[in-house]
Design a protein around this motif. Structure first.
Motif, mmCIF file in Angstrom:
data_model
loop_
_atom_site.group_PDB
_atom_site.id
_atom_site.type_symbol
_atom_site.label_atom_id
_atom_site.label_comp_id
_atom_site.label_asym_id
_atom_site.label_seq_id
_atom_site.Cartn_x
_atom_site.Cartn_y
_atom_site.Cartn_z
ATOM 1 N N ALA A 190 0.811 -1.216 0.000
ATOM 2 C CA ALA A 190 0.000 0.000 0.000
ATOM 3 C C ALA A 190 0.840 1.260 0.000
ATOM 4 O O ALA A 190 0.385 2.326 -0.440
ATOM 5 C CB ALA A 190 -0.939 -0.006 1.213
ATOM 6 N N ALA A 191 2.087 1.171 0.486
ATOM 7 C CA ALA A 191 2.968 2.343 0.532
ATOM 8 C C ALA A 191 3.787 2.500 -0.747
ATOM 9 O O ALA A 191 4.555 3.462 -0.865
ATOM 10 C CB ALA A 191 3.905 2.231 1.730
ATOM 11 N N GLY A 192 3.645 1.567 -1.691
ATOM 12 C CA GLY A 192 4.383 1.664 -2.937
ATOM 13 C C GLY A 192 5.739 0.990 -2.919
ATOM 14 O O GLY A 192 6.485 1.077 -3.894
ATOM 15 N N ASN A 193 6.077 0.314 -1.814
ATOM 16 C CA ASN A 193 7.291 -0.487 -1.805
ATOM 17 C C ASN A 193 7.102 -1.695 -2.712
ATOM 18 O O ASN A 193 5.989 -2.221 -2.837
ATOM 19 C CB ASN A 193 7.593 -0.982 -0.383
ATOM 20 C CG ASN A 193 7.752 0.150 0.602
ATOM 21 O OD1 ASN A 193 8.593 1.021 0.450
ATOM 22 N ND2 ASN A 193 6.914 0.140 1.653
ATOM 23 N N ILE A 194 8.187 -2.151 -3.331
ATOM 24 C CA ILE A 194 8.118 -3.319 -4.195
ATOM 25 C C ILE A 194 8.553 -4.546 -3.408
ATOM 26 O O ILE A 194 9.693 -4.609 -2.918
ATOM 27 C CB ILE A 194 9.011 -3.144 -5.441
ATOM 28 C CG1 ILE A 194 8.573 -1.908 -6.234
ATOM 29 C CG2 ILE A 194 8.955 -4.386 -6.322
ATOM 30 C CD1 ILE A 194 7.152 -1.949 -6.737
ATOM 31 N N LEU A 195 7.649 -5.523 -3.276
ATOM 32 C CA LEU A 195 7.928 -6.742 -2.529
ATOM 33 C C LEU A 195 7.819 -7.933 -3.475
ATOM 34 O O LEU A 195 6.856 -8.033 -4.243
ATOM 35 C CB LEU A 195 6.941 -6.903 -1.370
ATOM 36 C CG LEU A 195 6.860 -5.746 -0.374
ATOM 37 C CD1 LEU A 195 5.856 -6.072 0.730
ATOM 38 C CD2 LEU A 195 8.223 -5.437 0.229
ATOM 39 N N GLY A 196 8.810 -8.826 -3.398
ATOM 40 C CA GLY A 196 8.810 -9.985 -4.268
ATOM 41 C C GLY A 196 9.300 -11.221 -3.551
ATOM 42 O O GLY A 196 9.978 -11.130 -2.520
ATOM 43 N N SER A 197 8.957 -12.392 -4.100
ATOM 44 C CA SER A 197 9.393 -13.648 -3.507
ATOM 45 C C SER A 197 9.746 -14.644 -4.600
ATOM 46 O O SER A 197 9.128 -14.660 -5.669
ATOM 47 C CB SER A 197 8.313 -14.225 -2.591
ATOM 48 O OG SER A 197 7.139 -14.508 -3.320
ATOM 49 N N LEU A 198 10.754 -15.474 -4.307
ATOM 50 C CA LEU A 198 11.212 -16.517 -5.209
ATOM 51 C C LEU A 198 11.218 -17.810 -4.418
ATOM 52 O O LEU A 198 11.913 -17.916 -3.391
ATOM 53 C CB LEU A 198 12.619 -16.185 -5.721
ATOM 54 C CG LEU A 198 13.211 -17.071 -6.816
ATOM 55 C CD1 LEU A 198 12.380 -16.962 -8.091
ATOM 56 C CD2 LEU A 198 14.664 -16.679 -7.084
ATOM 57 N N SER A 199 10.436 -18.765 -4.839
ATOM 58 C CA SER A 199 10.294 -20.006 -4.080
ATOM 59 C C SER A 199 11.615 -20.751 -4.002
ATOM 60 O O SER A 199 12.483 -20.626 -4.873
ATOM 61 C CB SER A 199 9.223 -20.894 -4.711
ATOM 62 O OG SER A 199 9.579 -21.226 -6.038
ATOM 63 N N GLY A 200 11.762 -21.502 -2.936
ATOM 64 C CA GLY A 200 12.966 -22.283 -2.722
ATOM 65 C C GLY A 200 12.824 -23.101 -1.471
ATOM 66 O O GLY A 200 11.710 -23.297 -0.959
ATOM 67 N N GLU A 201 13.936 -23.592 -0.955
ATOM 68 C CA GLU A 201 13.907 -24.472 0.200
ATOM 69 C C GLU A 201 14.082 -23.682 1.494
ATOM 70 O O GLU A 201 14.938 -22.804 1.583
ATOM 71 C CB GLU A 201 15.018 -25.516 0.077
ATOM 72 C CG GLU A 201 14.903 -26.393 -1.168
ATOM 73 C CD GLU A 201 16.082 -27.335 -1.317
ATOM 74 O OE1 GLU A 201 17.010 -27.261 -0.481
ATOM 75 O OE2 GLU A 201 16.084 -28.132 -2.266
ATOM 76 N N GLY A 202 13.259 -24.007 2.490
ATOM 77 C CA GLY A 202 13.445 -23.455 3.824
ATOM 78 C C GLY A 202 13.048 -21.997 3.954
ATOM 79 O O GLY A 202 12.401 -21.399 3.092
ATOM 80 N N GLU A 203 13.482 -21.425 5.070
ATOM 81 C CA GLU A 203 13.174 -20.030 5.369
ATOM 82 C C GLU A 203 13.872 -19.112 4.374
ATOM 83 O O GLU A 203 15.051 -19.270 4.081
ATOM 84 C CB GLU A 203 13.645 -19.703 6.789
ATOM 85 C CG GLU A 203 13.367 -18.273 7.220
ATOM 86 C CD GLU A 203 13.990 -17.966 8.559
ATOM 87 O OE1 GLU A 203 14.913 -17.127 8.615
ATOM 88 O OE2 GLU A 203 13.563 -18.592 9.552
ATOM 89 N N PRO A 204 13.153 -18.122 3.846
ATOM 90 C CA PRO A 204 13.765 -17.242 2.846
ATOM 91 C C PRO A 204 14.786 -16.277 3.453
ATOM 92 O O PRO A 204 14.731 -15.954 4.637
ATOM 93 C CB PRO A 204 12.581 -16.476 2.258
ATOM 94 C CG PRO A 204 11.526 -16.529 3.302
ATOM 95 C CD PRO A 204 11.734 -17.811 4.050
ATOM 96 N N LEU A 205 15.710 -15.852 2.621
ATOM 97 C CA LEU A 205 16.633 -14.770 2.945
ATOM 98 C C LEU A 205 16.120 -13.520 2.248
ATOM 99 O O LEU A 205 15.792 -13.554 1.058
ATOM 100 C CB LEU A 205 18.040 -15.089 2.465
ATOM 101 C CG LEU A 205 19.079 -13.970 2.604
ATOM 102 C CD1 LEU A 205 19.368 -13.695 4.077
ATOM 103 C CD2 LEU A 205 20.372 -14.315 1.874
ATOM 104 N N ARG B 268 18.000 -21.946 -1.340
ATOM 105 C CA ARG B 268 17.133 -21.352 -0.340
ATOM 106 C C ARG B 268 16.137 -20.389 -0.999
ATOM 107 O O ARG B 268 16.433 -19.787 -2.038
ATOM 108 C CB ARG B 268 18.058 -20.636 0.645
ATOM 109 C CG ARG B 268 17.462 -19.653 1.546
ATOM 110 C CD ARG B 268 18.500 -19.136 2.525
ATOM 111 N NE ARG B 268 17.848 -18.532 3.661
ATOM 112 C CZ ARG B 268 18.470 -18.139 4.753
ATOM 113 N NH1 ARG B 268 19.764 -18.301 4.860
ATOM 114 N NH2 ARG B 268 17.798 -17.605 5.745
ATOM 115 N N ALA B 269 14.975 -20.236 -0.398
ATOM 116 C CA ALA B 269 13.996 -19.256 -0.877
ATOM 117 C C ALA B 269 14.548 -17.840 -0.684
ATOM 118 O O ALA B 269 15.383 -17.588 0.184
ATOM 119 C CB ALA B 269 12.678 -19.414 -0.130
ATOM 120 N N VAL B 270 14.066 -16.917 -1.514
ATOM 121 C CA VAL B 270 14.542 -15.530 -1.479
ATOM 122 C C VAL B 270 13.341 -14.589 -1.473
ATOM 123 O O VAL B 270 12.346 -14.830 -2.176
ATOM 124 C CB VAL B 270 15.435 -15.215 -2.698
ATOM 125 C CG1 VAL B 270 15.890 -13.754 -2.664
ATOM 126 C CG2 VAL B 270 16.641 -16.144 -2.750
#
Length: 284
Positions: free
Chosen positions: A39-54, A112-114
């Motif tokens: 909602a604030a205009g920040n860009i958030l993204g995710s890339l699937s992978g193993e375990g807790e993301p970095l 690892r997930a990112v």
């Protein structure tokens, strides 16, 4: 380097990040991430992978003058032409993140997930970071690509930062007809300023008075003066002590000037931290 140069040519001073946000959203999608602004205009993204993301993070905005940047190459050194900033803060960091993601995509191996968080308004007070939708992030460890020095250097300690405002309220009067009827807020504010923490106070503590505004016209005793200040320290305890000293100083100045009212407001800009060398993110 090519990515960095492309980003530098997209103007993005604080408050004008739409163009680079759109560009980065497109780049991240092309690299296989699920991306959406919060909602604030920040860009958030995710890339699937193993375990807790970095989490990999940087900010999109730059300081002024940062429009129409012209690049000069001096051997393997990149500079602006001197009329603007270059914008390496923080487009250098964004270029690193994009390069990491492209390398992961090319490698095609299990990993690892990112997660990625690119914020707005960092240069004007961490505005995007403060308003970020953290419910969309799972990572507990983050690398923030926004520091100087060699690429393998980790900033393992950062100061706590407090901001505070001081308002001095006096009484207006005609400066040429009846100045004795006035209470000059600017002169009294000057007394306040002289007792505020400024400069480097010790190795890990600083103070500053950054902005002063007061008065209306040259021939009127000013009835109001506003100060914007900050203080930073690696020790939060020292900041509390500094705040107490500032408040006591204001009480003393107020007592010496009948008819004046002085108000102060304090707020934390951001928290400091200190990472142990055995911290999981440092060891990683």
């Amino acid at each position: 380097i090519a990515t960095f140069l492309e980003l530098v040519h997209i103007d993005s001073p604080s408050g004008s990040e739409d163009a680079i946000a759109d560009n980065l959203e497109e780049r991240l999608r092309a690299l296989g991430l699920e991306v959406a602004p919060d909602a604030a205009g920040n860009i958030l993204g995710s890339l699937s992978g193993e375990g807790e993301p970095l989490l990999l993070s940087a900010h999109m905005d730059t300081v002024e003058p940062g429009r129409g940047i012209k690049i000069q190459m001096d051997g393997d050194v990149i500079r602006s032409d001197g009329n603007t900033i270059l914008g390496a803060d923080c487009k250098g960091g964004i270029a690193v993140i994009l390069e990491v993601l492209e390398t992961l995509k090319e490698a095609g191996v299990s990993r690892r997930a990112v997660e990625v968080a690119l914020s707005r308004g960092e240069e004007i007070g961490l505005v995007g970071a403060q308003q970020m939708d953290y419910s969309r992030l799972r990572a507990r460890s983050a690398l923030i690509m926004d520091g100087g020095g060699p690429p393998n250097q980790i900033t393992d300690v950062a100061p706590f930062s407090w901001q505070y405002d001081v308002d001095v309220f006096g009484r207006s009067a005609h400066a040429g007809v009846a100045p004795e009827r006035g209470v000059p807020a600017i002169r009294i504010a000057a007394e306040v300023v002289m007792g505020l923490p400024q400069g480097r106070l010790d190795e890990g503590t600083t103070g500053n008075v950054g902005h002063i505004q007061g008065g209306q016209v040259r021939n009127a005793v000013p009835e109001h003066c506003h100060l914007q200040c900050d203080m930073r320290s690696q020790s939060e305890r020292k900041l509390y002590a500094m705040r107490h000293a500032v408040e006591q100083h204001i009480v003393a100045v107020t007592a010496s000037h009948p008819g004046v009212r002085i108000e102060s407001q304090f707020g934390q800009a951001y928290q400091g931290y200190r990472l142990d060398h055995k911290n999981v993110t440092v060891e990683m």
